[in-house]
Design a protein around this motif. Sequence first.
Motif, short mmCIF file in Angstrom:
data_model
loop_
_atom_site.label_atom_id
_atom_site.label_comp_id
_atom_site.label_asym_id
_atom_site.label_seq_id
_atom_site.Cartn_x
_atom_site.Cartn_y
_atom_site.Cartn_z
N LEU A 1 0.84 -1.19 0.00
CA LEU A 1 0.00 0.00 0.00
C LEU A 1 0.88 1.25 0.00
N VAL A 2 0.67 2.11 -0.99
CA VAL A 2 1.47 3.32 -1.15
C VAL A 2 0.54 4.54 -1.05
N ASP A 3 0.96 5.53 -0.28
CA ASP A 3 0.10 6.71 -0.12
C ASP A 3 0.39 7.77 -1.18
N LYS A 4 -0.26 8.91 -1.08
CA LYS A 4 -0.14 9.95 -2.10
C LYS A 4 1.22 10.62 -2.11
N LYS A 5 1.99 10.41 -1.05
CA LYS A 5 3.34 10.96 -0.99
C LYS A 5 4.39 9.94 -1.47
N LYS A 6 3.90 8.82 -2.01
CA LYS A 6 4.76 7.73 -2.50
C LYS A 6 5.50 7.03 -1.35
#
Length: 225
Positions: free
Chosen positions: A191-196
């Motif tokens: 799982l990767v967030d919007k900030k990478k």
Amino acid sequence: MYLIEFFKKSKSTLLFLFFFSILFIPILYFLVKPKSELPVYNPVDVNPRLVADEVKHISRDHRIGEFHLINQNGDTITNKDFEDKIYIADFFFTRCQTICPIMAINMSELQKHYKDDEDLKFLSHSVTPVIDSVPVLKAYALKNRAIDGKWEITTGEKPHIYELARKSYFAVLDEGDGGEQDFIHTEQFVLVDKKKQIRGFYDGTDATEIERIIKDIEILRSEEK
């Protein structure tokens, strides 16, 4: 006399219960309340066998590295296609008959769950790019009902894909540099967030883990707010 003593004792008990509740209830709430924030994973937080030697020392500010891949439609896919997106990444190959079919089913279910959610995408990397050409990936995408622009099923240079697995996603135990004999095979969903940033690792073959992904994505959304 006895009545007075009774009230004195009752008063003391009530005062004790009052102060005890003031102290204990917040502690109890803290212990049982749901997670309000997911961890951010850096190389030092992960099993060292999953991490390339060059980045093992990094303890903060890890981000997914830049990538340049080709999807099931023959289009070039880069980090820019995932700008301001939460996404789930995995590594697979189309001829796999063990864990990959289960992973594909679970990824398809997640895609269905987030079908109308523009903030969320999926990124699959073929670990046998020589075999998994664009037409092969297209057939695989159709079979698993991948939505164009939602679930990118990609191929690319093998060393590049291997480097992403070891230096960005920390998804595989295998050693090597992506040479001819090297082979990546993992059940991990990342799982990767919007900030990478990496925010979670999950067993892509386990239905309970898929439920956990959904819950963790909601936590990510609450963080954004």
